[in-house]
Design an enzyme around this catalytic site. Structure first.
Site, PDB file in Angstrom:
ATOM      1  N   LYS A   9       0.837  -1.210   0.000  1.00 45.23           N
ATOM      2  CA  LYS A   9       0.000   0.000   0.000  1.00 45.23           C
ATOM      3  C   LYS A   9       0.872   1.261   0.000  1.00 45.23           C
ATOM      4  O   LYS A   9       0.698   2.157  -0.830  1.00 45.23           O
ATOM      5  CB  LYS A   9      -0.933   0.019   1.235  1.00 45.23           C
ATOM      6  N   ARG A  17     -10.623  -0.429   8.129  1.00 41.23           N
ATOM      7  CA  ARG A  17     -10.160  -1.812   8.283  1.00 41.23           C
ATOM      8  C   ARG A  17     -11.187  -2.686   8.974  1.00 41.23           C
ATOM      9  O   ARG A  17     -10.896  -3.827   9.308  1.00 41.23           O
ATOM     10  CB  ARG A  17      -8.902  -1.860   9.137  1.00 41.23           C
ATOM     11  N   ARG A  40      11.561  -5.252   5.246  1.00 47.59           N
ATOM     12  CA  ARG A  40      11.274  -3.826   5.005  1.00 47.59           C
ATOM     13  C   ARG A  40      12.164  -2.926   5.862  1.00 47.59           C
ATOM     14  O   ARG A  40      12.404  -3.177   7.036  1.00 47.59           O
ATOM     15  CB  ARG A  40       9.812  -3.507   5.339  1.00 47.59           C
ATOM     16  N   ARG A  78      10.590  -0.911  11.429  1.00 44.49           N
ATOM     17  CA  ARG A  78       9.426  -0.705  12.299  1.00 44.49           C
ATOM     18  C   ARG A  78       9.388  -1.780  13.378  1.00 44.49           C
ATOM     19  O   ARG A  78       9.698  -2.935  13.118  1.00 44.49           O
ATOM     20  CB  ARG A  78       8.147  -0.783  11.459  1.00 44.49           C
ATOM     21  N   ARG A 125      -0.799  -9.504  12.764  1.00 36.73           N
ATOM     22  CA  ARG A 125      -1.392  -8.467  11.891  1.00 36.73           C
ATOM     23  C   ARG A 125      -2.163  -9.127  10.749  1.00 36.73           C
ATOM     24  O   ARG A 125      -3.239  -8.671  10.364  1.00 36.73           O
ATOM     25  CB  ARG A 125      -0.289  -7.546  11.353  1.00 36.73           C
TER      26      ARG A 125
HETATM   27  P1  AP5 Z   1       4.766  -1.476   1.918  1.00 33.33           P
HETATM   28  O1  AP5 Z   1       4.463  -0.680   0.708  1.00 33.33           O
HETATM   29  O2  AP5 Z   1       5.451  -0.806   3.060  1.00 33.33           O
HETATM   30  O3  AP5 Z   1       3.445  -2.255   2.404  1.00 33.33           O
HETATM   31  P2  AP5 Z   1       2.151  -1.739   3.167  1.00 33.33           P
HETATM   32  O4  AP5 Z   1       0.977  -2.452   2.580  1.00 33.33           O
HETATM   33  O5  AP5 Z   1       2.118  -0.254   3.226  1.00 33.33           O
HETATM   34  O6  AP5 Z   1       2.467  -2.391   4.582  1.00 33.33           O
HETATM   35  P3  AP5 Z   1       2.201  -1.932   6.059  1.00 33.33           P
HETATM   36  O7  AP5 Z   1       2.927  -2.949   6.899  1.00 33.33           O
HETATM   37  O8  AP5 Z   1       2.557  -0.498   6.290  1.00 33.33           O
HETATM   38  O9  AP5 Z   1       0.711  -2.152   6.238  1.00 33.33           O
HETATM   39  P4  AP5 Z   1      -0.020  -2.384   7.551  1.00 33.33           P
HETATM   40  O10 AP5 Z   1      -1.401  -2.310   7.116  1.00 33.33           O
HETATM   41  O11 AP5 Z   1       0.360  -3.607   8.293  1.00 33.33           O
HETATM   42  O12 AP5 Z   1       0.575  -1.234   8.483  1.00 33.33           O
HETATM   43  P5  AP5 Z   1       0.038   0.200   8.872  1.00 33.33           P
HETATM   44  O13 AP5 Z   1       1.197   1.087   9.029  1.00 33.33           O
HETATM   45  O14 AP5 Z   1      -1.050   0.625   7.990  1.00 33.33           O
HETATM   46  O15 AP5 Z   1       5.630  -2.736   1.446  1.00 33.33           O
HETATM   47  C1  AP5 Z   1       6.111  -3.677   2.376  1.00 33.33           C
HETATM   48  C2  AP5 Z   1       7.510  -4.173   1.926  1.00 33.33           C
HETATM   49  O16 AP5 Z   1       7.368  -4.887   0.704  1.00 33.33           O
HETATM   50  C3  AP5 Z   1       8.504  -3.022   1.648  1.00 33.33           C
HETATM   51  O17 AP5 Z   1       9.785  -3.413   2.048  1.00 33.33           O
HETATM   52  C4  AP5 Z   1       8.437  -2.842   0.132  1.00 33.33           C
HETATM   53  O18 AP5 Z   1       9.653  -2.365  -0.371  1.00 33.33           O
HETATM   54  C5  AP5 Z   1       8.128  -4.252  -0.345  1.00 33.33           C
HETATM   55  N1  AP5 Z   1       7.305  -4.269  -1.554  1.00 33.33           N
HETATM   56  C6  AP5 Z   1       6.271  -3.428  -1.862  1.00 33.33           C
HETATM   57  N2  AP5 Z   1       5.761  -3.732  -3.073  1.00 33.33           N
HETATM   58  C7  AP5 Z   1       6.472  -4.807  -3.525  1.00 33.33           C
HETATM   59  C8  AP5 Z   1       6.417  -5.591  -4.717  1.00 33.33           C
HETATM   60  N3  AP5 Z   1       5.516  -5.352  -5.687  1.00 33.33           N
HETATM   61  N4  AP5 Z   1       7.287  -6.611  -4.843  1.00 33.33           N
HETATM   62  C9  AP5 Z   1       8.209  -6.892  -3.866  1.00 33.33           C
HETATM   63  N5  AP5 Z   1       8.310  -6.176  -2.709  1.00 33.33           N
HETATM   64  C10 AP5 Z   1       7.445  -5.134  -2.545  1.00 33.33           C
HETATM   65  O19 AP5 Z   1      -0.594  -0.120  10.320  1.00 33.33           O
HETATM   66  C11 AP5 Z   1       0.235  -0.432  11.393  1.00 33.33           C
HETATM   67  C12 AP5 Z   1      -0.607  -0.661  12.631  1.00 33.33           C
HETATM   68  O20 AP5 Z   1      -1.353   0.531  12.937  1.00 33.33           O
HETATM   69  C13 AP5 Z   1      -1.667  -1.753  12.533  1.00 33.33           C
HETATM   70  O21 AP5 Z   1      -1.135  -3.046  12.820  1.00 33.33           O
HETATM   71  C14 AP5 Z   1      -2.669  -1.285  13.604  1.00 33.33           C
HETATM   72  O22 AP5 Z   1      -2.199  -1.598  14.898  1.00 33.33           O
HETATM   73  C15 AP5 Z   1      -2.641   0.212  13.421  1.00 33.33           C
HETATM   74  N6  AP5 Z   1      -3.648   0.685  12.446  1.00 33.33           N
HETATM   75  C16 AP5 Z   1      -3.414   1.183  11.215  1.00 33.33           C
HETATM   76  N7  AP5 Z   1      -4.572   1.502  10.607  1.00 33.33           N
HETATM   77  C17 AP5 Z   1      -5.561   1.206  11.475  1.00 33.33           C
HETATM   78  C18 AP5 Z   1      -6.978   1.290  11.415  1.00 33.33           C
HETATM   79  N8  AP5 Z   1      -7.635   1.738  10.347  1.00 33.33           N
HETATM   80  N9  AP5 Z   1      -7.675   0.882  12.508  1.00 33.33           N
HETATM   81  C19 AP5 Z   1      -7.050   0.412  13.617  1.00 33.33           C
HETATM   82  N10 AP5 Z   1      -5.716   0.285  13.725  1.00 33.33           N
HETATM   83  C20 AP5 Z   1      -4.973   0.683  12.663  1.00 33.33           C
END
Ligand code: AP5
Length: 210
Positions: free
Chosen positions: A18, A93, A128, A157, A168
């Site tokens: 994402k 979510r 990552r 992270r 997660r």
């Molecule tokens: P990346 O682009 O960083 O992936 P991402 O989908 O953004 O992953 P996140 O881990 O940030 O998502 P998440 O939903 O778990 O975390 P968030 O911060 O939102 O890519 C990941 C890796 O893969 C990178 O190294 C990249 O280089 C690589 N990559 C990307 N594309 C690729 C490809 N095509 N091929 C190969 N490699 C690739 O949330 C964190 C925490 O916050 C949650 O656990 C929760 O506790 C809280 N939270 C967030 N939102 C909410 C909500 N709405 N409600 C309640 N709690 C929430």
């Protein structure tokens, strides 16, 4: 003629890409990017009341309670830079978060879902790394940093361990269907298990056709 504001949600499992795709979308279309995870991490870093409440849930990889996250996202969407459109990453979510958005009259026009197999996601999570200076997302194997200077300053992270990522993922699978059913009329599923530029090409086409 004035262009219609683009209102886009991007969803997918942890590490489905994402944030990576949002970087490319912002570069191409200049849309305001709002990441629920980034808002929460900023609140934790600032030590606000919301941040203190959020931290224990984020540390476990659980969803942060709606009482914290819903208002945080709503307030951000009401800021002036969102008037021309927005790209909402990682929200909603859960069914209750989707309901909350609707109740405020906030409806996206496009819901992008990145689809990546679980076994691939775990490798992405543990490899990552983030550049705190530029905000660029890297991966030790898939997108290594360009030089030693950048490599030395990369951070990881605290929730990017295999154990936390497993939780997660579990949380994601438990909630995702309720969200998808709400947005099925505007949902486009994208195979996220391809080169990031290939994934972006498809997303670019979808956004251009909005
Ligand atoms: P990346 O682009 O960083 O992936 P991402 O989908 O953004 O992953 P996140 O881990 O940030 O998502 P998440 O939903 O778990 O975390 P968030 O911060 O939102 O890519 C990941 C890796 O893969 C990178 O190294 C990249 O280089 C690589 N990559 C990307 N594309 C690729 C490809 N095509 N091929 C190969 N490699 C690739 O949330 C964190 C925490 O916050 C949650 O656990 C929760 O506790 C809280 N939270 C967030 N939102 C909410 C909500 N709405 N409600 C309640 N709690 C929430």
């Amino acid at each position: 003629m004035k262009k219609k504001a683009k209102k886009i949600v991007i969803a997918g499992a942890p590490a489905s890409g994402k944030g990576t795709q949002c970087e490319l979308i912002v570069k191409k279309f200049g849309i305001t990017h709002i990441s629920a995870g980034d808002l929460l991490r900023a609140a934790v870093a600032q030590g606000t009341d919301d941040g203190l409440k959020a931290k224990e849930f984020m540390d476990r990889g659980d969803l942060v309670p709606d009482e914290v996250v819903v208002n945080m996202v709503k307030s951000r969407l009401n800021e002036p830079d969102c008037a021309g459109g927005w790209l909402l990453d990682g929200y909603p979510r859960s069914a209750s978060q989707a309901e909350a958005l609707s109740s405020y009259g906030i409806e996206p026009d496009l819901f992008l879902l990145l689809d990546v197999p679980d076994e691939e996601l775990l490798e992405r999570v543990v490899g990552r790394r983030l550049d705190p200076v530029t905000g660029q997302i890297y991966h030790l194997k898939f997108f290594p940093p360009p030089d030693e200077t950048v490599a030395k300053r990369l951070t990881q992270r605290s929730d990017d361990t295999e154990e936390k990522a497993q939780n997660r993922l579990k949380v994601h699978h438990a909630n995702v269907n309720a969200v998808l059913s709400k947005y099925k009329n505007i949902m486009k599923t994208i195979d996220g298990n391809r080169q990031k530029t290939t994934v972006f090409k498809e997303i670019e086409g979808l956004i251009k056709s909005m």
